[in-house]
Write an enzyme that holds these catalytic residues in place. Structure first.
Site, PDB file in Angstrom:
ATOM      1  N   ASP A  34       0.902  -1.339   0.119  1.00 60.60           N
ATOM      2  CA  ASP A  34      -0.048  -0.062  -0.011  1.00 60.60           C
ATOM      3  C   ASP A  34       0.935   1.335  -0.102  1.00 60.60           C
ATOM      4  O   ASP A  34       0.571   2.312  -0.707  1.00 60.60           O
ATOM      5  CB  ASP A  34      -0.895   0.030   1.200  1.00 60.60           C
ATOM      6  CG  ASP A  34      -2.065  -0.877   1.061  1.00 60.60           C
ATOM      7  OD1 ASP A  34      -2.224  -1.773  -0.052  1.00 60.60           O
ATOM      8  OD2 ASP A  34      -2.713  -1.132   2.116  1.00 60.60           O
ATOM      9  N   TYR A  37       2.031   1.968  -3.441  1.00 60.40           N
ATOM     10  CA  TYR A  37       1.044   2.393  -4.265  1.00 60.40           C
ATOM     11  C   TYR A  37       0.962   3.952  -4.036  1.00 60.40           C
ATOM     12  O   TYR A  37       0.702   4.700  -4.977  1.00 60.40           O
ATOM     13  CB  TYR A  37      -0.371   1.405  -4.158  1.00 60.40           C
ATOM     14  CG  TYR A  37      -1.283   1.899  -5.022  1.00 60.40           C
ATOM     15  CD1 TYR A  37      -1.574   1.793  -6.230  1.00 60.40           C
ATOM     16  CD2 TYR A  37      -2.365   2.843  -4.375  1.00 60.40           C
ATOM     17  CE1 TYR A  37      -2.693   2.110  -6.932  1.00 60.40           C
ATOM     18  CE2 TYR A  37      -3.443   3.245  -4.878  1.00 60.40           C
ATOM     19  CZ  TYR A  37      -3.386   2.812  -6.237  1.00 60.40           C
ATOM     20  OH  TYR A  37      -4.682   3.544  -6.830  1.00 60.40           O
ATOM     21  N   ASP A  38       0.526   4.146  -2.650  1.00 61.20           N
ATOM     22  CA  ASP A  38       0.380   5.697  -2.273  1.00 61.20           C
ATOM     23  C   ASP A  38       1.421   6.456  -2.785  1.00 61.20           C
ATOM     24  O   ASP A  38       1.291   7.603  -3.167  1.00 61.20           O
ATOM     25  CB  ASP A  38       0.111   5.709  -0.888  1.00 61.20           C
ATOM     26  CG  ASP A  38      -1.007   4.896  -0.375  1.00 61.20           C
ATOM     27  OD1 ASP A  38      -1.950   4.819  -1.205  1.00 61.20           O
ATOM     28  OD2 ASP A  38      -0.945   4.529   0.916  1.00 61.20           O
ATOM     29  N   SER A  83     -13.062   7.448  -1.824  1.00 59.29           N
ATOM     30  CA  SER A  83     -12.038   7.157  -1.046  1.00 59.29           C
ATOM     31  C   SER A  83     -11.502   8.241  -0.361  1.00 59.29           C
ATOM     32  O   SER A  83     -12.339   9.231  -0.062  1.00 59.29           O
ATOM     33  CB  SER A  83     -11.120   6.818  -2.293  1.00 59.29           C
ATOM     34  OG  SER A  83      -9.628   6.384  -1.848  1.00 59.29           O
ATOM     35  N   GLU A 112     -10.405   8.122  14.107  1.00 61.73           N
ATOM     36  CA  GLU A 112     -10.408   6.651  14.364  1.00 61.73           C
ATOM     37  C   GLU A 112      -9.624   5.882  13.530  1.00 61.73           C
ATOM     38  O   GLU A 112      -8.868   6.515  12.673  1.00 61.73           O
ATOM     39  CB  GLU A 112     -11.901   6.214  13.954  1.00 61.73           C
ATOM     40  CG  GLU A 112     -12.130   6.712  12.570  1.00 61.73           C
ATOM     41  CD  GLU A 112     -13.837   6.785  12.312  1.00 61.73           C
ATOM     42  OE1 GLU A 112     -14.107   5.941  11.231  1.00 61.73           O
ATOM     43  OE2 GLU A 112     -14.660   7.504  12.761  1.00 61.73           O
ATOM     44  N   LYS A 114      -7.995   3.569  10.758  1.00 64.02           N
ATOM     45  CA  LYS A 114      -8.321   3.296   9.500  1.00 64.02           C
ATOM     46  C   LYS A 114      -8.131   1.828   9.080  1.00 64.02           C
ATOM     47  O   LYS A 114      -6.805   1.318   9.002  1.00 64.02           O
ATOM     48  CB  LYS A 114      -7.385   3.990   8.410  1.00 64.02           C
ATOM     49  CG  LYS A 114      -7.646   3.898   6.998  1.00 64.02           C
ATOM     50  CD  LYS A 114      -6.754   4.718   5.884  1.00 64.02           C
ATOM     51  CE  LYS A 114      -7.431   4.505   4.490  1.00 64.02           C
ATOM     52  NZ  LYS A 114      -7.076   3.344   4.049  1.00 64.02           N
ATOM     53  N   LYS A 285     -11.873  12.981  10.556  1.00 65.90           N
ATOM     54  CA  LYS A 285     -13.406  13.486   9.801  1.00 65.90           C
ATOM     55  C   LYS A 285     -13.988  14.353  10.784  1.00 65.90           C
ATOM     56  O   LYS A 285     -14.084  14.513  12.165  1.00 65.90           O
ATOM     57  CB  LYS A 285     -14.298  12.127  10.053  1.00 65.90           C
ATOM     58  CG  LYS A 285     -13.575  10.864   9.365  1.00 65.90           C
ATOM     59  CD  LYS A 285     -14.550   9.710   9.493  1.00 65.90           C
ATOM     60  CE  LYS A 285     -14.216   8.470   8.658  1.00 65.90           C
ATOM     61  NZ  LYS A 285     -15.059   7.257   8.959  1.00 65.90           N
ATOM     62  N   LYS A 309      -1.370   7.988   6.667  1.00 62.60           N
ATOM     63  CA  LYS A 309      -0.949   6.693   6.702  1.00 62.60           C
ATOM     64  C   LYS A 309       0.586   6.326   7.230  1.00 62.60           C
ATOM     65  O   LYS A 309       1.438   7.265   7.073  1.00 62.60           O
ATOM     66  CB  LYS A 309      -0.659   6.609   4.884  1.00 62.60           C
ATOM     67  CG  LYS A 309      -1.885   6.417   4.270  1.00 62.60           C
ATOM     68  CD  LYS A 309      -3.067   5.459   4.595  1.00 62.60           C
ATOM     69  CE  LYS A 309      -2.654   4.049   4.114  1.00 62.60           C
ATOM     70  NZ  LYS A 309      -2.720   4.174   2.516  1.00 62.60           N
ATOM     71  N   CYS A 423       7.275 -40.019   0.137  1.00 61.51           N
ATOM     72  CA  CYS A 423       8.167 -39.127   0.640  1.00 61.51           C
ATOM     73  C   CYS A 423       7.715 -38.733   2.183  1.00 61.51           C
ATOM     74  O   CYS A 423       6.749 -38.321   2.361  1.00 61.51           O
ATOM     75  CB  CYS A 423       8.270 -37.813  -0.143  1.00 61.51           C
ATOM     76  SG  CYS A 423       9.440 -36.696   0.463  1.00 61.51           S
TER      77      CYS A 423
END
Length: 658
Positions: A34, A37-38, A83, A112, A114, A285, A309, A423
């Site tokens: 992640d 990617y970010d 997103s 909160e 993630k 938020k 993140k 085996c």
């Protein structure tokens, strides 16, 4: 940088991001972390900000990455499932706060965790689940109603009769993920790369029986729509959801001071390894819903929320050695032996190296220093070589099995195999598979008893199970007269199984439960399968190249043929037990199931239908023969009525098969 250079670079970034979006959102098989990617997405954002003329409507910076798959019915979201924009530093969070302050004042934020899972919408009508869907591209998702009902901590009935749509994150706990990985290793399935990958792959199954076995959980963090309630802020909405019985974030605190917010972000970071689910950040938020409306959203993100993140923890350590493990089907897997290092709260001394190709691509040598991290903060993995030395030694896969000494077969750069059924390294895993429910179904033989029998030299192959006697068992630890008699009775009972169970129990590569049934039904006796040519095998609908090749190779091994003959000598059935009346009864019929049946579990009904020649799917279409309806049916009932599909209940079904 010139405009032309920026244009080419932007295209490169978009192509990479779109590729990884497909791997992550649609295939549930991510290739990068992640964090990587970010970082890639941030590079594209910065480039588009510097050259605004490069910004395109369909850029990955302007849309959610996934799209609805055609194996599920599409669901249009009335409220867009957006997103979150990511920040990676204190300064970026402060910039977000400054932007907010330009439009609204007297702000308070709820902070909160993630949760790192799969985002879903769940709709309730008249107090019951009406429909559930994935996020998809934010506007259109996939109908996963039947699968969502398998999540035990999601309430199926609530004390609210109006319409309610909630958004949550489906996840798999750390404990269950580790258990799932161990099970996949045992059966040599492809391993899930992280808990999010596991949750997504489990929830997007066409067969809800598979979903139900994964012990998925959910945390609900938002009310998307509600009729008849006037809730004014986010904290009150979470309190209300909690009151209705929804699992909500374990903590969600209200702050109006940025220093306190940063302290909470740091606190969550410190405790995240102690949680029973994976998080990859913290979310801010705005609490007041009116302020949220005033701020609105971009084409992709709400302007009233921001995710912080956490970077993955990576540490360098020395690769001391590479050991070889032999799996149930004989596959040789290299494992890194590492100088112990503390990472993400635990000491790591081993990590999988997957296969020879993985080692080659990363140019890993024994003696190198390697960069280590935990995939999804759980499974140790080597990211790259951080330092190589002249004395480091190249690794080659062995030519002979380290367990039995037999010559191994290199099928490809990703698969080297020992073909010897006897085996020792494969024994316990083979036995566990052989006695499993879908194979010979010897219920009384669990893993601990099998290990006990092997340790005491009583069994060295599956055929030895049929040589056991009560007197040889009852002296073993935790086995008395009665339990020993039960084991022997179960073993004797398994001799009368139909051929498909024995064939599946042999553990032949690529030959699963369904393929075993199709092969047994077509060839009737195991001798016919042994002698079958590839072209004859591939004439069976549902059997392809891989399965045919695996069968041919398996029965080329003399030891495997010897085992088959021994099964016959000990009275184990090797014939397909076909009931022609049952076979024809549901032939050419396709069923879809919805709701909870009064007297049968879903898997029991599916087994009956398949044994009688019918098919079970998860998608309603004009080609569906019957919709079998139980209590609390989902959206499939509405669609079946619109398509004119015949709707039956449990009693109708029982009359149909009499």
């Amino acid at each position: 940088m010139t405009y032309e250079e920026a244009k080419n670079l932007a295209k490169k970034y978009r192509d990479e991001i779109n590729y990884h979006n497909k791997k992550y959102y649609e295939d549930d098989d991510p290739e990068i972390s992640d964090f990587e990617y970010d970082s890639l997405l941030r590079k594209l954002e910065n480039l588009e900000n510097e050259f605004p003329e490069l910004s395109m409507f369909d850029s990955p910076t302007n849309k959610v990455g996934g799209k609805a798959l055609n194996k599920f019915d599409p669901v249009s979201h009335k409220v867009k499932m957006e997103s979150l924009h990511n920040s990676f530093s204190r300064d970026e969070i402060l910039l977000f706060h400054e932007r907010v302050m330009k439009s609204v004042s007297n702000i308070s934020y709820v902070v909160e965790p993630k949760i790192d899972g799969l985002s879903v919408s769940v709709e309730y009508m008249n107090g019951m689940i009406y429909r559930a869907s994935t996020r998809g591209d934010g506007e259109t998702g996939e109908d996963i109603t039947e699968n969502i009902k398998t999540i035990k901590d999601l309430p199926k009935n609530i004390d609210y009769k109006g319409f309610l749509e909630v958004r949550g994150e489906v996840y798999i706990s750390t404990k269950n993920f580790i258990s799932l990985i161990e099970s996949q290793k045992l059966s040599e399935e492809k391993l899930f790369k992280n808990p999010r990958n596991a949750a997504a792959g489990s929830l997007r199954q066409k067969d809800s029986r598979i979903t139900s076995k994964r012990n998925l959980q959910i945390i609900v963090f938002n009310i998307q729509r509600i009729d008849g309630e006037n809730i004014k802020n986010h904290k009150d909405s979470l309190d209300y959801l909690k009151k209705l019985g929804f699992p909500v974030p374990p903590f969600y605190n209200l702050y109006s001071n940025m220093d306190d917010i940063f302290k909470e972000i740091e606190r969550i970071d410190k405790i995240r390894n102690d949680l029973d689910f994976q998080i990859d950040g913290a979310v801010l938020k705005i609490n007041d819903f009116r302020q949220r409306e005033a701020l609105g959203s971009t084409s992709k993100y709400p302007r009233w929320a921001e995710a912080f993140k956490y970077p993955p923890e990576e540490k360098s350590t020395k690769l001391l050695n590479i050991e070889i493990n032999v799996g149930r089907t004989g596959i040789l897997t290299p494992t890194a032996v590492l100088e112990p290092v503390l990472i993400s709260g635990t000491t790591v001394s081993r990590a999988t190296l997957h296969n020879e190709e993985f080692i080659r691509l990363k140019n890993i040598k024994i003696g190198d220093n390697v960069l280590l991290r935990k995939a999804g903060e759980i499974i140790p993995e080597i990211v790259k070589v951080s330092q190589s030395f002249s004395e480091s030694t190249k690794f080659d896969m062995p030519e002979r099995c380290p367990s039995c000494g037999c010559k191994v077969i290199k099928e490809s750069n990703v698969c080297t195999r020992c073909e010897n059924i006897d085996c020792p390294a494969q024994l316990i895993r083979n036995l566990i598979h052989f006695v499993s429910r879908d194979a010979m179904n010897i219920k009384s033989l669990g893993k601990n008893i099998i290990e006990n029998l092997v340790d005491n030299g009583l069994i060295t192959s599956p055929i030895d199970l049929y040589k056991l006697e009560v007197n040889s068992l009852k002296g073993l630890e935790r086995l008395g007269q009665k339990s020993s008699e039960n084991i022997i009775a179960e073993i004797k009972k398994s001799k009368h199984n139909s051929l498909e169970r024995l064939l599946f129990g042999l553990g032949i590569l690529n030959v699963g439960k369904k393929a075993s049934f199709l092969l047994s039904k077509r060839f009737k006796e195991i001798d016919n399968i042994v002698l079958a040519k590839k072209e004859d095998i591939m004439q069976i609908d549902g059997i392809g190249d891989k399965i045919a090749d695996s069968l041919i190779e398996y029965f080329k091994v003399e030891q495997n043929l010897k085992v088959i003959n021994e099964f016959k000598e000990f009275g184990v059935n090797t014939i397909f037990l076909e009931n022609s009346v049952l076979e024809q009864k549901l032939q050419n019929y396709t069923f879809v199931l919805t709701g909870t049946l009064p007297n049968y579990k879903r898997n029991e009904i599916v087994d009956i239908i398949e044994k009688m020649g019918g098919k079970v799917t998860n998608i309603i279409s004009k080609n569906t023969s019957f919709l079998l309806v139980g209590d609390n049916p989902g959206s499939k009932l509405v669609k079946a009525k619109s398509l004119g599909v015949k709707i039956i209940n449990e009693n109708d079904f029982l009359n149909l098969i009499k």
